[in-house]
Design a protein around this motif. Structure first.
Motif, PDB file in Angstrom:
ATOM      1  N   ALA A  19       0.833  -1.210   0.000  1.00 36.97           N
ATOM      2  CA  ALA A  19       0.000   0.000   0.000  1.00 36.97           C
ATOM      3  C   ALA A  19       0.863   1.254   0.000  1.00 36.97           C
ATOM      4  CB  ALA A  19      -0.923  -0.014   1.223  1.00 36.97           C
ATOM      5  N   LEU A  20       1.954   1.212   0.720  1.00 37.12           N
ATOM      6  CA  LEU A  20       2.850   2.363   0.768  1.00 37.12           C
ATOM      7  C   LEU A  20       3.473   2.631  -0.601  1.00 37.12           C
ATOM      8  CD1 LEU A  20       4.034   4.487   2.674  1.00 37.12           C
ATOM      9  CD2 LEU A  20       5.867   2.881   3.207  1.00 37.12           C
ATOM     10  N   LYS A  21       3.847   1.547  -1.271  1.00 34.34           N
ATOM     11  CA  LYS A  21       4.437   1.710  -2.608  1.00 34.34           C
ATOM     12  C   LYS A  21       3.410   2.223  -3.614  1.00 34.34           C
ATOM     13  CE  LYS A  21       7.813   0.588  -4.429  1.00 34.34           C
ATOM     14  NZ  LYS A  21       8.906   1.453  -4.942  1.00 34.34           N
ATOM     15  N   ARG A  22       2.155   1.808  -3.463  1.00 40.00           N
ATOM     16  CA  ARG A  22       1.121   2.317  -4.372  1.00 40.00           C
ATOM     17  C   ARG A  22       0.935   3.822  -4.180  1.00 40.00           C
ATOM     18  NH1 ARG A  22      -1.677  -2.584  -3.149  1.00 40.00           N
ATOM     19  NH2 ARG A  22      -2.903  -1.502  -1.549  1.00 40.00           N
ATOM     20  N   ARG A  23       1.029   4.255  -2.941  1.00 40.55           N
ATOM     21  CA  ARG A  23       0.812   5.670  -2.639  1.00 40.55           C
ATOM     22  C   ARG A  23       2.052   6.502  -2.925  1.00 40.55           C
ATOM     23  NH1 ARG A  23      -2.083   7.940   2.848  1.00 40.55           N
ATOM     24  NH2 ARG A  23      -2.069  10.158   2.274  1.00 40.55           N
ATOM     25  N   HIS A  24       3.224   5.929  -2.678  1.00 42.57           N
ATOM     26  CA  HIS A  24       4.488   6.640  -2.886  1.00 42.57           C
ATOM     27  C   HIS A  24       5.374   5.775  -3.784  1.00 42.57           C
ATOM     28  CE1 HIS A  24       3.378   9.494   0.283  1.00 42.57           C
ATOM     29  NE2 HIS A  24       3.038   8.455   1.023  1.00 42.57           N
ATOM     30  N   LYS A  25       5.271   5.977  -5.067  1.00 38.82           N
ATOM     31  CA  LYS A  25       5.924   5.092  -6.032  1.00 38.82           C
ATOM     32  C   LYS A  25       7.436   5.048  -5.846  1.00 38.82           C
ATOM     33  CE  LYS A  25       2.121   4.655  -8.727  1.00 38.82           C
ATOM     34  NZ  LYS A  25       1.341   3.458  -8.473  1.00 38.82           N
ATOM     35  N   SER A  26       8.023   6.155  -5.385  1.00 43.04           N
ATOM     36  CA  SER A  26       9.486   6.214  -5.281  1.00 43.04           C
ATOM     37  C   SER A  26      10.012   5.689  -3.943  1.00 43.04           C
ATOM     38  CB  SER A  26       9.970   7.655  -5.478  1.00 43.04           C
ATOM     39  OG  SER A  26       9.485   8.496  -4.452  1.00 43.04           O
ATOM     40  N   CYS A  27       9.119   5.214  -3.099  1.00 47.35           N
ATOM     41  CA  CYS A  27       9.523   4.712  -1.785  1.00 47.35           C
ATOM     42  C   CYS A  27      10.503   3.557  -1.938  1.00 47.35           C
ATOM     43  CB  CYS A  27       8.294   4.251  -1.013  1.00 47.35           C
ATOM     44  SG  CYS A  27       8.662   3.472   0.559  1.00 47.35           S
ATOM     45  N   ARG A  28      11.591   3.624  -1.192  1.00 45.74           N
ATOM     46  CA  ARG A  28      12.595   2.562  -1.217  1.00 45.74           C
ATOM     47  C   ARG A  28      12.351   1.593  -0.064  1.00 45.74           C
ATOM     48  NH1 ARG A  28      17.590   6.404  -0.833  1.00 45.74           N
ATOM     49  NH2 ARG A  28      15.949   7.683   0.121  1.00 45.74           N
ATOM     50  N   VAL A  29      12.363   0.319  -0.358  1.00 46.42           N
ATOM     51  CA  VAL A  29      12.168  -0.718   0.657  1.00 46.42           C
ATOM     52  C   VAL A  29      13.482  -1.486   0.799  1.00 46.42           C
ATOM     53  CG1 VAL A  29      10.871  -2.777   1.335  1.00 46.42           C
ATOM     54  CG2 VAL A  29       9.725  -0.933   0.077  1.00 46.42           C
ATOM     55  N   TYR A  30      14.105  -1.360   1.968  1.00 45.74           N
ATOM     56  CA  TYR A  30      15.390  -1.991   2.247  1.00 45.74           C
ATOM     57  C   TYR A  30      15.200  -3.274   3.041  1.00 45.74           C
ATOM     58  CZ  TYR A  30      17.637   2.463   1.007  1.00 45.74           C
ATOM     59  OH  TYR A  30      18.062   3.585   0.353  1.00 45.74           O
ATOM     60  N   GLY A  31      16.081  -4.222   2.831  1.00 48.59           N
ATOM     61  CA  GLY A  31      16.045  -5.456   3.606  1.00 48.59           C
ATOM     62  C   GLY A  31      16.876  -6.530   2.946  1.00 48.59           C
ATOM     63  N   SER A  32      16.847  -7.696   3.543  1.00 43.88           N
ATOM     64  CA  SER A  32      17.611  -8.830   3.015  1.00 43.88           C
ATOM     65  C   SER A  32      16.844  -9.527   1.904  1.00 43.88           C
ATOM     66  CB  SER A  32      17.898  -9.838   4.146  1.00 43.88           C
ATOM     67  OG  SER A  32      18.409 -11.039   3.622  1.00 43.88           O
ATOM     68  N   ALA A  33      17.533  -9.840   0.829  1.00 46.86           N
ATOM     69  CA  ALA A  33      16.904 -10.571  -0.267  1.00 46.86           C
ATOM     70  C   ALA A  33      16.586 -12.007   0.132  1.00 46.86           C
ATOM     71  CB  ALA A  33      17.814 -10.559  -1.496  1.00 46.86           C
ATOM     72  N   THR A  34      17.196 -12.487   1.222  1.00 46.94           N
ATOM     73  CA  THR A  34      16.957 -13.854   1.681  1.00 46.94           C
ATOM     74  C   THR A  34      15.547 -14.021   2.211  1.00 46.94           C
ATOM     75  OG1 THR A  34      19.284 -13.960   2.326  1.00 46.94           O
ATOM     76  CG2 THR A  34      17.867 -15.706   3.147  1.00 46.94           C
ATOM     77  N   ASP A  35      15.022 -12.971   2.849  1.00 47.47           N
ATOM     78  CA  ASP A  35      13.651 -13.000   3.344  1.00 47.47           C
ATOM     79  C   ASP A  35      12.694 -12.548   2.251  1.00 47.47           C
ATOM     80  OD1 ASP A  35      14.147 -13.950   5.879  1.00 47.47           O
ATOM     81  OD2 ASP A  35      14.305 -11.969   6.801  1.00 47.47           O
ATOM     82  N   ARG A  36      11.463 -12.980   2.390  1.00 44.42           N
ATOM     83  CA  ARG A  36      10.443 -12.676   1.372  1.00 44.42           C
ATOM     84  C   ARG A  36       9.753 -11.362   1.738  1.00 44.42           C
ATOM     85  NH1 ARG A  36      10.485 -17.711   2.924  1.00 44.42           N
ATOM     86  NH2 ARG A  36       8.753 -17.397   4.387  1.00 44.42           N
TER      87      ARG A  36
END
Length: 221
Positions: A19-36
């Protein structure tokens, strides 16, 4: 400034990502690629740096709760504030996360990563379990006066509907049994002894495993 999400795998941490990405398209989501992690845009490795405005963060790989769990440390100097550990499900006030996707040795190494940070580092955990965790800590270390003092403070905070975060890592080392696997007092309370030929790290992992087992069975008040 674009929005930042520090990603964790479970829905209670990352359920709002889409939902956050839909509202703010440029939002960056950081984390480990190992987790889903939903909508992950910026996969991180251990000790990667993140810059948000003038704030400087460092990510640390801390598996145990999940295989890709990461925590984030804010360098206080970059924000004219204390350094802060955003610990997700690794470390809580007087507690730690369940070992869903790791063993005690893995979780111990991750907790040691957190404990190695400065004692004045503020701890901002992913959940508010302070009262229950401190109640359990009294079961395994009933004579810990520092724990009792913190417990009474937490009860007053709850009565006043105030937050119990943050604590500091220095405080946590005094009463959090999951950070006290080196403590002779805790060993005695658990009736555990290091074998003659047992490595210290292996023994501490056994202590952690036993504390976690007891916490998993703990029913609270």
């Amino acid at each position: 400034m674009r929005a930042l999400v520090g990603g964790f795998a479970f829905g209670d941490h990352s359920g709002g990502n889409k939902a956050l990405k839909r509202r703010h398209k440029s939002c960056r989501v950081y984390g480990s690629a190992t987790d889903r992690i939903p909508e992950l845009t910026n996969p991180l490795n251990d000790k990667d740096s993140i810059t948000i405005g003038r704030l400087q963060f460092q990510a640390f790989f801390t598996p145990g709760h999940t295989v890709g769990h990461m925590v984030y440390v804010l360098d206080g100097k970059s924000g004219d504030a204390p350094s802060c550990l955003f610990s997700g499900d690794l470390l809580f006030l007087s507690g730690c996360g369940r070992m869903f996707e790791g063993n005690a040795g893995t979780m111990l190494a991750s907790l040691d990563t957190a404990a190695a940070l400065g004692d004045d580092t503020l701890l901002w955990p992913g959940h508010e379990y302070a009262e229950d965790n401190l109640t359990f800590a009294a079961v395994v270390e009933p004579d810990n006066a520092t724990r009792e003092k913190k417990f009474q403070w937490v009860l007053r905070q709850r009565v006043d509907k105030r937050c119990t975060s943050p604590s500091t890592l220095g405080e946590e080392k005094e009463y959090n049994p999951f950070l006290r696997t080196h403590s002779r007092e805790l060993h005695g309370a658990l009736n555990l002894q290091q074998s003659t030929d047992e490595e210290w790290s292996h023994f501490r992992a056994r202590v952690l495993e036993e504390v976690r087992r007891r916490k998993d069975l703990f029913k609270g008040r």
